[in-house]
Design a protein around this motif. Structure first.
Motif, mmCIF file in Angstrom:
data_model
loop_
_atom_site.group_PDB
_atom_site.id
_atom_site.type_symbol
_atom_site.label_atom_id
_atom_site.label_comp_id
_atom_site.label_asym_id
_atom_site.label_seq_id
_atom_site.Cartn_x
_atom_site.Cartn_y
_atom_site.Cartn_z
ATOM 1 N N GLY A 32 0.829 -1.215 0.000
ATOM 2 C CA GLY A 32 0.000 0.000 0.000
ATOM 3 C C GLY A 32 0.856 1.255 0.000
ATOM 4 O O GLY A 32 0.558 2.237 -0.699
ATOM 5 N N ARG A 51 -4.021 1.307 10.799
ATOM 6 C CA ARG A 51 -4.301 1.386 12.243
ATOM 7 C C ARG A 51 -3.283 2.244 12.975
ATOM 8 O O ARG A 51 -3.616 2.999 13.867
ATOM 9 C CB ARG A 51 -4.316 -0.030 12.842
ATOM 10 C CG ARG A 51 -5.507 -0.860 12.396
ATOM 11 C CD ARG A 51 -5.291 -2.321 12.676
ATOM 12 N NE ARG A 51 -4.093 -2.796 11.986
ATOM 13 C CZ ARG A 51 -3.599 -4.018 12.054
ATOM 14 N NH1 ARG A 51 -4.211 -4.911 12.785
ATOM 15 N NH2 ARG A 51 -2.499 -4.360 11.401
ATOM 16 N N ASP A 77 -9.247 0.974 11.892
ATOM 17 C CA ASP A 77 -9.222 -0.453 11.557
ATOM 18 C C ASP A 77 -10.332 -0.703 10.540
ATOM 19 O O ASP A 77 -11.511 -0.459 10.835
ATOM 20 C CB ASP A 77 -9.447 -1.273 12.839
ATOM 21 C CG ASP A 77 -9.275 -2.769 12.605
ATOM 22 O OD1 ASP A 77 -9.555 -3.242 11.472
ATOM 23 O OD2 ASP A 77 -8.863 -3.464 13.545
ATOM 24 N N VAL A 78 -9.960 -1.171 9.353
ATOM 25 C CA VAL A 78 -10.961 -1.344 8.284
ATOM 26 C C VAL A 78 -12.012 -2.402 8.610
ATOM 27 O O VAL A 78 -13.051 -2.461 7.956
ATOM 28 C CB VAL A 78 -10.314 -1.683 6.917
ATOM 29 C CG1 VAL A 78 -9.463 -0.547 6.403
ATOM 30 C CG2 VAL A 78 -9.528 -2.988 6.972
ATOM 31 N N THR A 79 -11.729 -3.234 9.620
ATOM 32 C CA THR A 79 -12.723 -4.266 9.961
ATOM 33 C C THR A 79 -13.794 -3.727 10.921
ATOM 34 O O THR A 79 -14.772 -4.405 11.187
ATOM 35 C CB THR A 79 -12.048 -5.503 10.611
ATOM 36 O OG1 THR A 79 -11.445 -5.104 11.852
ATOM 37 C CG2 THR A 79 -11.006 -6.112 9.700
ATOM 38 N N GLY A 107 -4.615 -9.584 4.712
ATOM 39 C CA GLY A 107 -3.681 -10.460 5.405
ATOM 40 C C GLY A 107 -4.412 -11.668 5.961
ATOM 41 O O GLY A 107 -5.607 -11.841 5.729
ATOM 42 N N ASN A 128 -10.148 -9.034 4.428
ATOM 43 C CA ASN A 128 -9.929 -9.052 2.979
ATOM 44 C C ASN A 128 -11.224 -8.782 2.195
ATOM 45 O O ASN A 128 -11.282 -7.837 1.413
ATOM 46 C CB ASN A 128 -9.318 -10.393 2.564
ATOM 47 C CG ASN A 128 -7.932 -10.599 3.152
ATOM 48 O OD1 ASN A 128 -6.949 -10.062 2.651
ATOM 49 N ND2 ASN A 128 -7.824 -11.357 4.243
ATOM 50 N N GLY A 199 2.347 -11.736 -6.628
ATOM 51 C CA GLY A 199 3.066 -12.913 -6.172
ATOM 52 C C GLY A 199 3.714 -12.592 -4.837
ATOM 53 O O GLY A 199 3.500 -11.521 -4.267
ATOM 54 N N ILE A 203 9.015 -7.639 1.332
ATOM 55 C CA ILE A 203 8.628 -6.433 2.062
ATOM 56 C C ILE A 203 9.385 -6.429 3.381
ATOM 57 O O ILE A 203 9.356 -7.437 4.104
ATOM 58 C CB ILE A 203 7.098 -6.403 2.275
ATOM 59 C CG1 ILE A 203 6.421 -6.209 0.918
ATOM 60 C CG2 ILE A 203 6.704 -5.310 3.254
ATOM 61 C CD1 ILE A 203 4.936 -6.300 0.921
HETATM 62 N N1 LIG Z 1 3.241 -9.527 1.105
HETATM 63 C C1 LIG Z 1 3.027 -10.355 0.098
HETATM 64 O O1 LIG Z 1 3.939 -11.080 -0.347
HETATM 65 C C2 LIG Z 1 1.660 -10.404 -0.552
HETATM 66 C C3 LIG Z 1 1.466 -11.281 -1.627
HETATM 67 C C4 LIG Z 1 0.233 -11.312 -2.252
HETATM 68 C C5 LIG Z 1 -0.790 -10.477 -1.822
HETATM 69 N N2 LIG Z 1 -0.589 -9.628 -0.770
HETATM 70 C C6 LIG Z 1 -1.697 -8.750 -0.374
HETATM 71 O O2 LIG Z 1 -1.257 -7.419 -0.565
HETATM 72 C C7 LIG Z 1 -1.885 -6.559 0.398
HETATM 73 C C8 LIG Z 1 -0.817 -5.795 1.159
HETATM 74 O O3 LIG Z 1 0.033 -6.747 1.783
HETATM 75 P P1 LIG Z 1 1.361 -6.304 2.535
HETATM 76 O O4 LIG Z 1 2.173 -7.517 2.717
HETATM 77 O O5 LIG Z 1 1.915 -5.094 1.911
HETATM 78 O O6 LIG Z 1 0.750 -5.945 3.975
HETATM 79 P P2 LIG Z 1 1.427 -5.166 5.195
HETATM 80 O O7 LIG Z 1 2.887 -4.935 4.965
HETATM 81 O O8 LIG Z 1 1.003 -5.931 6.383
HETATM 82 O O9 LIG Z 1 0.718 -3.768 5.110
HETATM 83 C C9 LIG Z 1 -0.612 -3.729 5.232
HETATM 84 C C10 LIG Z 1 -1.070 -2.280 5.299
HETATM 85 O O10 LIG Z 1 -2.416 -2.370 5.674
HETATM 86 C C11 LIG Z 1 -2.600 -1.792 6.960
HETATM 87 N N3 LIG Z 1 -3.543 -2.635 7.671
HETATM 88 C C12 LIG Z 1 -3.398 -3.931 8.023
HETATM 89 N N4 LIG Z 1 -4.488 -4.338 8.691
HETATM 90 C C13 LIG Z 1 -5.325 -3.262 8.760
HETATM 91 C C14 LIG Z 1 -6.591 -3.061 9.338
HETATM 92 N N5 LIG Z 1 -7.246 -4.029 9.989
HETATM 93 N N6 LIG Z 1 -7.166 -1.839 9.218
HETATM 94 C C15 LIG Z 1 -6.508 -0.841 8.567
HETATM 95 N N7 LIG Z 1 -5.315 -0.986 8.006
HETATM 96 C C16 LIG Z 1 -4.728 -2.193 8.100
HETATM 97 C C17 LIG Z 1 -1.199 -1.760 7.588
HETATM 98 O O11 LIG Z 1 -1.056 -0.737 8.568
HETATM 99 P P3 LIG Z 1 -1.379 -1.020 10.142
HETATM 100 O O12 LIG Z 1 -0.696 -2.289 10.514
HETATM 101 O O13 LIG Z 1 -0.861 0.196 10.841
HETATM 102 O O14 LIG Z 1 -2.857 -1.132 10.225
HETATM 103 C C18 LIG Z 1 -0.370 -1.455 6.362
HETATM 104 O O15 LIG Z 1 -0.447 -0.083 6.026
HETATM 105 C C19 LIG Z 1 -2.740 -7.460 1.278
HETATM 106 O O16 LIG Z 1 -4.060 -7.456 0.804
HETATM 107 C C20 LIG Z 1 -2.099 -8.838 1.089
HETATM 108 O O17 LIG Z 1 -3.026 -9.866 1.337
HETATM 109 C C21 LIG Z 1 0.616 -9.577 -0.118
#
Ligand SMILES: NC(=O)c1ccc[n+]([C@@H]2O[C@H](COP(=O)([O-])OP(=O)(O)OC[C@H]3O[C@@H](n4cnc5c(N)ncnc54)[C@H](OP(=O)(O)O)[C@@H]3O)[C@@H](O)[C@H]2O)c1
Length: 271
Positions: A32, A51, A77-79, A107, A128, A199, A203
């Protein structure tokens, strides 16, 4: 031309998103954050939520220091019911409309099928799928008023190809279906809806990055099986998201775009 993937040119998308008013959920870290940074560099006006308010503050400060318009942010929190909807309305009011939304927060909760409880399943679903549906519902009146717009749903190759954890894969598969169904439903309003499936991405501090530092041999085996020998970058995924928000993709709706460099299985333990 700036550098994207190490040593390779980054085509940039400046003209495509200039002036677009876009709300991204989960824009403070990970994918994001890369989406927000790329869109800001392209001249988009941005709203984002997460959050942790500290991360939102440092993102805002850093974008401001780079000379970009500061994003409109809110810690939530989006949930949690209503908070996301109120933020969507507030962003639309601030920007006098919206041209696009990106459901990026997501996640997994819980582990394998024998360990994960009902709460892990429902939380994973809500984080999600539920949040995406509520985001779109709240955004539709604003997108419609703008004469149409673009919705991008961040799913995963885990929703496309099987692998643990099942609650995550099932929710991501539902997001892909949700995007295709909403594309049909909202097409008459000029609203496009697409799903992007990243994929495995490197990160900082997250799963694959930890594996790279803590289990280098396992990481080397994992990447050796990838056709390109390396993971897709969040920046590469962000570029596809930017394209889907831009008018250049006006013919694309109801699509599912994997951005995974032909990765075969979502995890080293995949099929
Ligand atoms: N990482 C991968 O390899 C991968 C692969 C395929 C798909 N994805 C998808 O890509 C998207 C981003 O993944 P990411 O790995 O970049 O995630 P991340 O590093 O955990 O970042 C998630 C972002 O969403 C926010 N967030 C998480 N839970 C939240 C909640 N309940 N309410 C509001 N904000 C929330 C986090 O901030 P806070 O924690 O401060 O809330 C952060 O800004 C997700 O949909 C994931 O399923 C990821």
């Amino acid at each position: 031309m700036s550098e994207g993937r190490e040593g390779r040119p980054d085509p940039g998308i400046r003209s495509g998103v200039d002036g677009k008013r876009v709300l991204v959920t989960g824009g403070s870290r990970g994918l994001g954050e890369q989406i927000v940074r790329l869109l800001a560099a392209g001249g988009a006006r941005l709203a984002t939520c997460a959050r942790n308010p500290e991360h939102l503050r440092s993102l805002t400060a850093s974008l401001g220091a780079e000379g970009h318009e500061e994003p409109f942010t809110r810690a939530l929190d989006v949930t949690e019911p209503e908070l996301l909807e109120q933020f969507v309305d507030a962003a639309a009011e601030r920007f006098s409309g919206l041209d696009g939304v990106v459901a990026c927060a997501g996640g997994a909760r819980g582990r394998g099928i024998e360990d994960a409880g009902p709460q892990d399943w429902s939380l994973t679903w809500e984080l999600n799928v539920g949040h995406t549906a509520r985001l779109v519902k709240a955004a539709v009146p604003h997108l419609r008023r703008a004469g149409g717009g673009s919705v991008v749903v961040i799913a995963s190759i885990s929703g496309w190809k099987p692998g643990p954890q099942a609650q995550y894969g099932a929710a991501k598969a539902a997001q892909i279906q949700l995007a295709a169904s909403l594309a049909r439903e909202l097409g008459p309003d000029g609203i496009r809806v697409n799903a992007v499936s990243p994929g495995s991405m490197l990160i900082p501090g997250k799963r694959w990055d930890r594996m790279r530092t803590e289990e280098p041999a396992a990481y080397a085996r994992f990447t050796a099986e990838l056709p390109h020998g390396e993971l897709v970058t969040p920046r590469e995924v962000a570029q596809v998201v930017a394209f889907l928000l831009a008018d250049a993709s006006s013919g694309v709706s109801g699509a599912h775009l994997p951005v995974d460099r032909a990765q075969n299985a979502p995890t080293p333990g995949g099929y």
